[in-house]
Write a protein that holds these residues in place. Structure first.
Motif, PDB file in Angstrom:
ATOM      1  N   ARG A  20       0.838  -1.183   0.000  1.00 61.25           N
ATOM      2  CA  ARG A  20       0.000   0.000   0.000  1.00 61.25           C
ATOM      3  C   ARG A  20       0.884   1.248   0.000  1.00 61.25           C
ATOM      4  O   ARG A  20       1.864   1.311   0.741  1.00 61.25           O
ATOM      5  CB  ARG A  20      -0.911   0.009   1.225  1.00 61.25           C
ATOM      6  N   PRO A  21       0.568   2.255  -0.820  1.00 60.15           N
ATOM      7  CA  PRO A  21       1.371   3.478  -0.839  1.00 60.15           C
ATOM      8  C   PRO A  21       1.377   4.151   0.536  1.00 60.15           C
ATOM      9  O   PRO A  21       0.389   4.146   1.265  1.00 60.15           O
ATOM     10  CB  PRO A  21       0.667   4.347  -1.882  1.00 60.15           C
ATOM     11  N   LEU A  22       2.522   4.746   0.888  1.00 63.08           N
ATOM     12  CA  LEU A  22       2.681   5.467   2.147  1.00 63.08           C
ATOM     13  C   LEU A  22       2.945   6.934   1.835  1.00 63.08           C
ATOM     14  O   LEU A  22       3.776   7.257   0.980  1.00 63.08           O
ATOM     15  CB  LEU A  22       3.848   4.881   2.942  1.00 63.08           C
ATOM     16  N   SER A  23       2.234   7.826   2.500  1.00 63.45           N
ATOM     17  CA  SER A  23       2.392   9.253   2.262  1.00 63.45           C
ATOM     18  C   SER A  23       2.432   9.987   3.600  1.00 63.45           C
ATOM     19  O   SER A  23       1.682   9.647   4.524  1.00 63.45           O
ATOM     20  CB  SER A  23       1.241   9.786   1.407  1.00 63.45           C
ATOM     21  N   LEU A  44      13.578  10.625   9.068  1.00 57.26           N
ATOM     22  CA  LEU A  44      12.220  10.127   9.273  1.00 57.26           C
ATOM     23  C   LEU A  44      12.194   8.778   9.981  1.00 57.26           C
ATOM     24  O   LEU A  44      11.112   8.244  10.248  1.00 57.26           O
ATOM     25  CB  LEU A  44      11.492  10.020   7.924  1.00 57.26           C
ATOM     26  N   GLY A  45      13.361   8.209  10.236  1.00 55.01           N
ATOM     27  CA  GLY A  45      13.408   6.933  10.938  1.00 55.01           C
ATOM     28  C   GLY A  45      12.936   5.779  10.069  1.00 55.01           C
ATOM     29  O   GLY A  45      13.030   5.816   8.843  1.00 55.01           O
ATOM     30  N   ASN A  46      12.417   4.728  10.713  1.00 55.36           N
ATOM     31  CA  ASN A  46      11.922   3.557   9.993  1.00 55.36           C
ATOM     32  C   ASN A  46      10.502   3.804   9.500  1.00 55.36           C
ATOM     33  O   ASN A  46       9.606   4.106  10.290  1.00 55.36           O
ATOM     34  CB  ASN A  46      11.953   2.321  10.886  1.00 55.36           C
ATOM     35  N   LEU A  47      10.313   3.676   8.208  1.00 64.06           N
ATOM     36  CA  LEU A  47       8.998   3.832   7.590  1.00 64.06           C
ATOM     37  C   LEU A  47       8.530   2.451   7.153  1.00 64.06           C
ATOM     38  O   LEU A  47       9.222   1.761   6.384  1.00 64.06           O
ATOM     39  CB  LEU A  47       9.081   4.775   6.387  1.00 64.06           C
ATOM     40  N   LEU A  48       7.361   2.034   7.624  1.00 63.35           N
ATOM     41  CA  LEU A  48       6.880   0.665   7.393  1.00 63.35           C
ATOM     42  C   LEU A  48       5.849   0.635   6.268  1.00 63.35           C
ATOM     43  O   LEU A  48       4.851   1.356   6.298  1.00 63.35           O
ATOM     44  CB  LEU A  48       6.263   0.110   8.682  1.00 63.35           C
ATOM     45  N   LEU A  49       6.116  -0.212   5.257  1.00 63.01           N
ATOM     46  CA  LEU A  49       5.179  -0.422   4.153  1.00 63.01           C
ATOM     47  C   LEU A  49       4.303  -1.626   4.462  1.00 63.01           C
ATOM     48  O   LEU A  49       4.815  -2.728   4.707  1.00 63.01           O
ATOM     49  CB  LEU A  49       5.932  -0.653   2.837  1.00 63.01           C
ATOM     50  N   GLU A  50       2.988  -1.421   4.412  1.00 63.89           N
ATOM     51  CA  GLU A  50       2.050  -2.502   4.667  1.00 63.89           C
ATOM     52  C   GLU A  50       1.776  -3.271   3.380  1.00 63.89           C
ATOM     53  O   GLU A  50       1.448  -2.674   2.352  1.00 63.89           O
ATOM     54  CB  GLU A  50       0.725  -1.943   5.202  1.00 63.89           C
ATOM     55  N   PRO A  51       1.900  -4.624   3.395  1.00 67.68           N
ATOM     56  CA  PRO A  51       1.572  -5.405   2.201  1.00 67.68           C
ATOM     57  C   PRO A  51       0.113  -5.223   1.813  1.00 67.68           C
ATOM     58  O   PRO A  51      -0.765  -5.124   2.675  1.00 67.68           O
ATOM     59  CB  PRO A  51       1.852  -6.851   2.632  1.00 67.68           C
TER      60      PRO A  51
END
Length: 826
Positions: free
Chosen positions: A87-90, A104-111
Motif C-alpha cells: 500500500r502506498p505510504l504518504s 524520518l526513521g523507519n517507515l513501514l510499508l504494509e503489504p
C-alpha cells in the motif's frame, strides 16, 4: 493527435522546485516491510510540493532499506513511498532554515493483500484466473503452448473453440481480437505464444469497446517489463514434421525509459487426409452419388519481431511507441481421388483433382499512445493512433483429369486452372478515452474513435480445356475489388455504487458505419450506411446495462448485463472470388452481405468455496440476432450438369439461442491445478424467404479440461493434460461434425532459469473438422484436418535482474527476483 499531446509535454518533470526557494534541505530514512521488518529494496521514494503537487525529486531505496533525498526546497513537502505489492505510504515533511535535515526513521510499508494475489512471484501462478466479467489465461503456465502460436493458446481457453482455419469462436460467434487493448490486422497464427503474457476474454463488453463484439473480446496482452532493471527469455524448439522454432525477447526499464524487443520464427509441415460423401437428390429421389478421398501436404513459415518504447514525460504522463512486423509463408498440395455413381451405385466416371497453392504475407503495425493521469485518483485520459498494413500475394493451380464409363450420362470434362491474386490492406485508427471519478461512488467514462479501412483485392483466373487448348482468361471468375469501410464512434458510460454491495453501470455507444465495395472491371458497386437518415438509426445505437452484486470480504460476485451489438461481415465472406474446393463444390463470397444485429443478455455468478481452493463461475446467456449471417448451399447457377454445389453467405431471417456455461477451477492437493469447463447451448436459426425459409434448431455441448501436477523432490517436474470435446453444432442447412482431442506435456526445471518441455499434440490423432449439409437437393458429409499429430521439445531460458540502474556502479549489489523466473547471474 500531436496537438492533443503537445500541451502535456511541458508538464513538471524531475528536480522542479518553487521559484526563489533555496534547495538546501535533506530527507533521509529507512523503508521496511511492516510484516517481515526486512528492507523494502527498490521501493520508490518521491517528494512533491504540498501546494500544487509537482514532483521535486525522487530515488529508490537501497538494498539495506536506506534512502536519501538532497537539494530539497524549504517549506512543506509531501513524501510518498510506493512499491508493487504494498500500500502506498504518504506523509508531510516540513523543512526550515533551523531544520534543513530530517531523519524520518523507519517507515513501514504494509503489504496489499489484493495486489499480492496478482503479483506474487514466489508462489505458483494459476493458469486460469476467473473474474465475474472476464477470464484471464496466463500463457506461460500452459505447457502445451510452449513454442506455438496464439491459435494453440486459444484452443485451451474455456468457452473458446478453434476451427480448421485457425479462426476462434465463442458462443458460435467470432470475437474481436485486440493486442494490448488496440485493434490489429494480424491473424492469430502470426502471434508467437512466447510473446504473450496473458489472454483476457470478455464475454459481453461494455460500450467502451467496439459494438462489433457480438462474440466478445479477446485481448492479447504482450510481455512488457514494468519494474526497474531487465528481464527476458531465449527459447528454441524442435519437433517432428519439420517443426523448428526459436525466439527471444528482452525488456529493459531504467528511469523514465522502458524498452521491449522480440524476434521469433517457426516452421512446420503437415500431411493430412479428408473425405467427402455426397448423395444428389430430386424431389426425394436419388440421382447419384459422389465419393472423394483427399490427401494433403502443407507447410508454413513465419518470422517477425516487435519493438516498444515507453517514455515517462512527467510523473503522470507516458508516451509509448510500438512497432511490429510479421512475414508469413504458406504452401499446400491436395491430391483428390473421386468417383461418380448413378442412382443404383453404378460407376459413371473416376477422376483426379490436383490443387497446389503458395501464399506470402507481410504485415506491420505501428502505434503511438499517450497516457495522462490526474492527481485525482482514478482520473485519466488516453490518446492513441494505430496503423495496420498488410500485403498478400498468392498463386494456385487446379487440374482435373479422369475417365468416363462409355454410357455416362454426364461425362467428366478435364480442366486446368491457374490463379494469381493478392491484396493490399491499410487500416487507420484514432481514439481517445477519458475516465473521470465524479465522487467516491460515481464514475464517468467517455470517448471517441475513428477507423478507416482500405482494401484492394484482385484475382486473375486462366482456364485450359480440351476445346480451348491454351490458357484463356476467365472474365467471370477474375475480379478486381476495392473495399472502403469507415466507422466513427462515440460513447458514454456511467457507473454508480448504489449500496455497499450493489453497483450499476449504464452506457450508450453511437457508431456511424459506411461500407462500399467496387468491382473495378465489372462496374458494379455495393454499399450500406448506418445511419442513413432516421430510418435505420437503431442500427447505429448500442446501449448496455450492467448490475453487479459483491459480497464483503469475499471474491464472490453476481452480475447481470444486457447489450446490443452489430456483426459486420468478415473479409472472406464478402469478396466474390470463386474457389473450387473439389470437382463438385465451389465457394464464393457475397458482396451484398449486410451486418447482423444482436441483442444479448447474460447472468454470471462467481463463487469461491473450499476455503479458496476452488472457484466456480456459472453463466446463463441468451442472444437474438436479426439478419443473421449464415453459410448457404445451392445448385450452381448456369451448371448444366446440376451436380455442382455453390456455397456462399447470406443474411438469413433470424437466429435465437442461449446457453449455460460453467467453469470450475480446483486446487485439490498441493501442486495440482484442475480447470474444468462445459457449455450447453440451444440454437434456432432460420433462412429468409429468398432462401426458402428453411429452419433448423437443436442443442450442442462442449467440454474442456486442463489438469497439471507439479511433483518431484524439488517440485521441478510438471505434467499436464489438455482435452476437449465439441458435439455437432446446428447450422441453417445441417450441422457440424463432432471434434475432440487430447494433448499431453511434461516439463522439467533443470535450473531456476532453464526449463525443458516435451509435448505431444493430438495424442490419438482424433481432431478433424467437417459439416453435414442436408437440403432437398443433396445430402453431404465431409471432413478434413488442420494438422497431424506431432511431438515437440522446447527449451526456455529466463533471465533478469531488478535494479534501478542498468549500468551498475562498482561495489553495488543487484536485486534478484525470488523464485528464479527473473534471475540472472552477474
Amino acid at each position: 493527435m500531436l496537438l492533443l499531446i503537445a500541451p502535456y509535454l511541458a508538464l513538471p518533470g524531475m528536480a522542479q522546485r518553487p521559484s526563489g526557494v533555496p534547495a538546501i534541505g535533506t530527507v533521509i530514512g529507512k523503508v521496511l516491510d511492516a510484516t517481515t521488518k526486512k528492507p523494502a529494496e527498490y521501493a520508490t521514494v518521491a517528494v512533491y510540493t504540498a501546494s500544487n503537487d509537482s514532483l521535486i525529486n525522487g530515488t529508490t531505496v537501497r538494498p539495506n532499506g536506506d534512502f536519501s533525498l538532497e537539494k530539497l526546497p524549504l517549506g512543506t513537502l509531501r513524501l510518498t513511498i510506493s512499491f508493487i505489492g504494498y500500500r502506498p505510504l504518504s506523509q508531510t515533511v516540513t523543512l526550515t532554515r533551523e531544520s534543513v535535515e530530517q531523519d524520518l526513521g523507519n517507515l513501514l510499508l504494509e503489504p496489499d493483500a489484493e495486489l499480492l494475489k496478482e503479483f506474487e512471484v514466489t508462489g505458483e501462478k494459476s493458469t486460469t484466473i476467473m473474474q465475474v466479467d472476464r477470464r484471464v489465461f496466463n500463457v506461460d503456465k500452459d505447457l502445451s503452448t510452449q513454442g506455438g502460436s496464439a491459435v494453440d493458446v486459444m484452443k485451451n481457453i474455456p468457452g473458446l473453440s478453434v476451427d480448421i482455419d485457425g479462426n476462434v469462436q465463442m458462443r458460435s460467434s467470432n470475437p474481436q481480437i485486440l493486442i494490448d487493448g488496440r485493434p490489429t490486422s494480424m491473424v492469430l497464427d502470426q502471434i508467437p505464444a512466447g510473446d504473450i503474457e496473458r489472454i483476457e476474454l470478455i464475454t459481453n463488453p461494455s460500450v467502451a469497446f467496439d459494438a462489433s463484439s457480438t462474440g466478445g473480446i479477446l485481448n492479447v496482452i504482450l510481455k512488457k517489463n514494468t519494474k526497474p532493471g531487465y528481464n527476458g527469455q531465449l527459447q528454441a524448439g524442435v519437433g517432428t514434421n519439420d517443426r523448428y522454432q526459436a525466439g527471444a525477447n528482452l525488456n529493459l526499464k531504467q528511469g523514465r525509459w522502458g524498452f521491449n524487443l522480440s524476434y521469433n520464427f517457426n516452421t512446420g509441415r503437415n500431411t493430412t487426409n479428408g473425405d467427402t460423401r455426397r448423395t444428389d437428390l430430386l424431389d426425394g429421389d436419388i440421382l447419384g452419388y459422389f465419393d472423394q478421398d483427399a490427401r494433403s501436404r502443407s507447410g508454413r513459415g513465419m518470422n517477425g519481431g516487435r519493438l516498444g518504447v515507453d517514455f515517462q514525460v512527467s510523473n503522470r504522463s507516458t508516451l509509448t511507441f510500438n512497432q511490429s512486423y510479421r512475414a508469413f509463408k504458406r504452401d499446400g498440395y491436395d491430391h483428390q481421388d473421386f468417383s461418380s455413381y448413378g442412382p443404383g451405385r453404378e460407376l459413371l466416371n473416376t477422376g483426379l483433382q490436383l490443387n497446389s497453392s503458395d501464399t506470402e504475407f507481410g504485415g506491420l503495425t505501428s502505434q503511438l499512445l499517450f497516457l495522462h493521469k490526474s492527481p485525482k485518483e482514478g482520473k485519466q485520459y488516453t490518446v492513441d493512433f494505430t496503423y495496420n498494413n498488410n500485403d498478400r500475394e498468392s498463386w494456385s493451380t487446379q487440374d482435373i483429369s479422369g475417365s468416363n464409363v462409355d454410357d455416362a450420362t454426364v461425362p467428366l470434362v478435364p480442366r486446368s486452372q491457374r490463379n494469381t491474386g493478392g491484396s493490399q490492406n491499410s487500416q487507420y485508427t484514432v481514439q481517445s478515452d477519458f475516465v473521470n471519478p465524479i465522487s467516491e461512488r460515481s464514475k464517468l467514462e467517455y470517448g471517441i474513435k475513428g477507423n478507416v479501412r482500405l482494401d484492394h483485392t484482385y484475382l486473375e483466373v486462366f482456364l485450359t480445356t480440351p476445346s480451348a487448348g491454351t490458357d484463356v482468361r476467365d472474365a467471370q471468375l477474375s475480379n478486381d475489388y476495392d473495399i472502403t469501410e469507415m466507422i466513427n464512434a462515440a460513447y458514454i458510460n456511467w457507473s454508480r455504487k448504489l449500496t455497499e454491495s450493489w453497483s450499476l453501470m449504464a452506457g450508450l455507444r453511437f457508431e456511424q458505419s459506411w461500407f462500399e465495395a467496387k468491382l473495378r472491371d465489372k462496374d458494379e458497386q455495393y454499399s450500406y450506411k448506418y445511419p442513413d437518415g432516421f430510418g435505420n438509426l437503431d442500427k447505429a445505437l448500442f446501449p448496455s446495462l450492467y448490475i453487479v452484486r459483491r459480497w464483503k470480504d469475499s471474491e464472490r460476485e453476481f452480475q447481470i448485463n444486457f447489450s446490443r451489438k452489430i456483426g459486420r461481415p468478415r473479409h472472406w465472406q464478402v469478396v466474390p472470388f470463386i474457389q473450387f474446393n473439389d470437382a463438385r463444390n465451389v465457394r464464393i463470397g457475397n458482396p451484398t452481405l449486410a451486418p447482423e444485429m444482436s441483442n444479448l443478455a447474460e447472468m454470471n455468478h462467481l463463487l469461491p468455496f473450499l476455503g479458496g481452493k476452488a472457484t466456480w463461475l456459472t453463466s446463463v446467456y441468451g442472444r437474438y440476432t436479426t439478419g443473421v449471417i449464415s453459410s448457404y448451399a445451392t445448385p450452381l447457377p448456369g451448371d448444366t450438369t446440376g451436380q455442382i454445389t455453390l456455397t456462399t453467405y447470406v443474411n438469413g431471417s433470424y437466429s435465437a439461442g442461449g446457453g449455460w456455461e460453467n467453469i470450475l477451477k480446483l486446487d485439490p492437493v498441493k501442486g495440482m491445478q484442475v480447470t474444468l469447463s462445459n457449455t450447453l447451448q440451444y440454437t434456432n436459426v432460420a433462412l429468409s424467404s429468398a432462401q426458402g425459409g428453411s429452419r433448423n434448431e437443436g442443442f450442442n455441448w462442449e467440454a474442456k479440461a486442463i489438469v497439471s501436477y507439479r511433483f518431484g523432490k524439488k517440485s521441478d517436474w510438471t505434467a499436464q493434460l489438455n482435452g476437449e470435446y465439441e458435439s455437432p453444432e446446428i447450422r441453417a442447412q445441417g450441422k457440424s461434425i463432432a471434434q475432440y482431442g487430447l494433448d499431453a506435456s511434461v516439463a522439467h526445471d533443470f535450473t531456476k532459469k532453464l526449463t525443458g518441455v516435451f509435448s505431444v499434440n493430438d495424442v490419438f490423432y482424433s481432431r478433424k473438422w467437417g459439416n453435414i449439409i442436408d437440403t432437398p437437393f443433396l445430402y453431404q458429409e465431409n471432413f478434413s484436418r488442420r494438422e497431424q499429430r506431432f511431438f515437440k521439445f522446447t527449451l526456455t531460458w529466463k533471465f533478469g535482474e531488478q535494479r534501478d540502474s542498468l549500468f551498475r556502479r562498482k561495489g553495488s549489489a543487484p536485486r534478484r527476483e525470488p523464485g528464479g523466473g527473473d534471475e540472472m547471474e552477474p
